[in-house]
Write an enzyme that holds these catalytic residues in place. Structure first.
Site, PDB file in Angstrom:
ATOM      1  CG  HIS A 122       0.120  13.242  -1.865  1.00 18.43           C
ATOM      2  ND1 HIS A 122       0.688  14.487  -2.039  1.00 18.43           N
ATOM      3  CD2 HIS A 122      -0.564  13.328  -0.690  1.00 18.43           C
ATOM      4  CE1 HIS A 122       0.369  15.279  -1.036  1.00 18.43           C
ATOM      5  NE2 HIS A 122      -0.395  14.591  -0.203  1.00 18.43           N
ATOM      6  CB  CYS A 133     -11.355  -8.023  -9.512  1.00 22.42           C
ATOM      7  SG  CYS A 133     -10.144  -7.594 -10.799  1.00 22.42           S
TER       8      CYS A 133
END
Length: 247
Positions: A122, A133
């Site tokens: 997870h 970005c």
């Protein structure tokens, strides 16, 4: 006493151990689990939004400010220290007995204890990426944003924790490596997990070895399949096991 001696002897006889763990692994380090009576899902019922909703992808996109308020206050525990479970597993890995830790946790405590082969199903609170970005940011960047949505100084994009939210798929490479590790183990130790979170819980079905040890305070769907069932606090039990193994 008989169970702990059996557990210790199985560890001594094994050379390909895999540990599969969940939130209960870290409760003795001061990090609450999710589904027990004192878990996050029970104690947060007074909130206008259930934790399962606030930890979903769609909620993150629609209400990032509320998401991060909850995430920072309830999901981040940077000062937590490894307990007896984490330390024993790290020692077994150093000796070459334990080949992998497959964890549903995002707290990084296994790495703090010294483990290296940690498969984080997870994700981790220590990895964060700009959605604009893809620039990497550590946990401090998220913590420093305080009551604001953390944003990238470069492009002003939202910084998203590298954790798997509800409605998001697991990393397929991590999932495959976990399946491989479990399928080749000669001893599978399952600890601190309700085995109700899917698809992670289904990974234990890939085990083809001879011995399964299940350590969990509450009943799980896998209890009747375990070769050794232990309903004690996992950190304390593992510490006692360490004393038997190493004195």
């Amino acid at each position: 006493m008989q169970k702990i001696e059996t557990f210790a002897s199985w560890i001594e006889q094994s050379n390909n151990i895999v540990f599969f763990g969940g939130a209960g692994t870290s409760t003795e380090s001061g990090i609450p689990d999710f589904r027990s009576a004192a878990g996050l899902y029970q104690t947060e019922q007074h909130s206008p939004y259930p934790p399962e909703v606030m930890l979903s992808h769609s909620f993150f996109v629609k209400m990032p400010d509320i998401f991060f308020d909850f995430y920072r206050s309830k999901m981040l525990h940077p000062d937590a220290k490894p307990n007896g479970c984490h330390t024993l597993l790290a020692r077994l890995e150093k000796e070459g007995k334990l080949k992998a830790i497959v964890t549903q946790n995002i707290d990084g405590l296994h790495q703090k204890a010294g483990s290296h082969e940690v498969l984080e199903l997870h994700g981790s609170i220590y990895r964060n990426y700009c959605m604009g970005c893809d620039h990497f940011y550590d946990l401090e960047q998220v913590m420093a944003s305080k009551h604001m949505v953390p944003r990238c100084p470069r492009c002003r994009g939202v910084i998203k924790p590298d954790v798997v939210l509800y409605e998001e798929p697991l990393d397929q490479q991590v999932l495959f490596r976990s399946m491989e590790a479990i399928s080749h183990a000669d001893l599978l130790i399952i600890g601190g997990t309700s085995l109700t979170v899917h698809p992670a819980a289904e990974l234990v079905s890939y085990f083809e070895g001879n011995r399964t040890v299940l350590l969990n305070m509450d009943p799980t769907p896998y209890d009747n399949k375990a070769d050794l069932l232990i309903t004690e606090r996992i950190g304390e039990f593992m510490m006692k096991t360490s004393e038997i193994l190493y004195g």
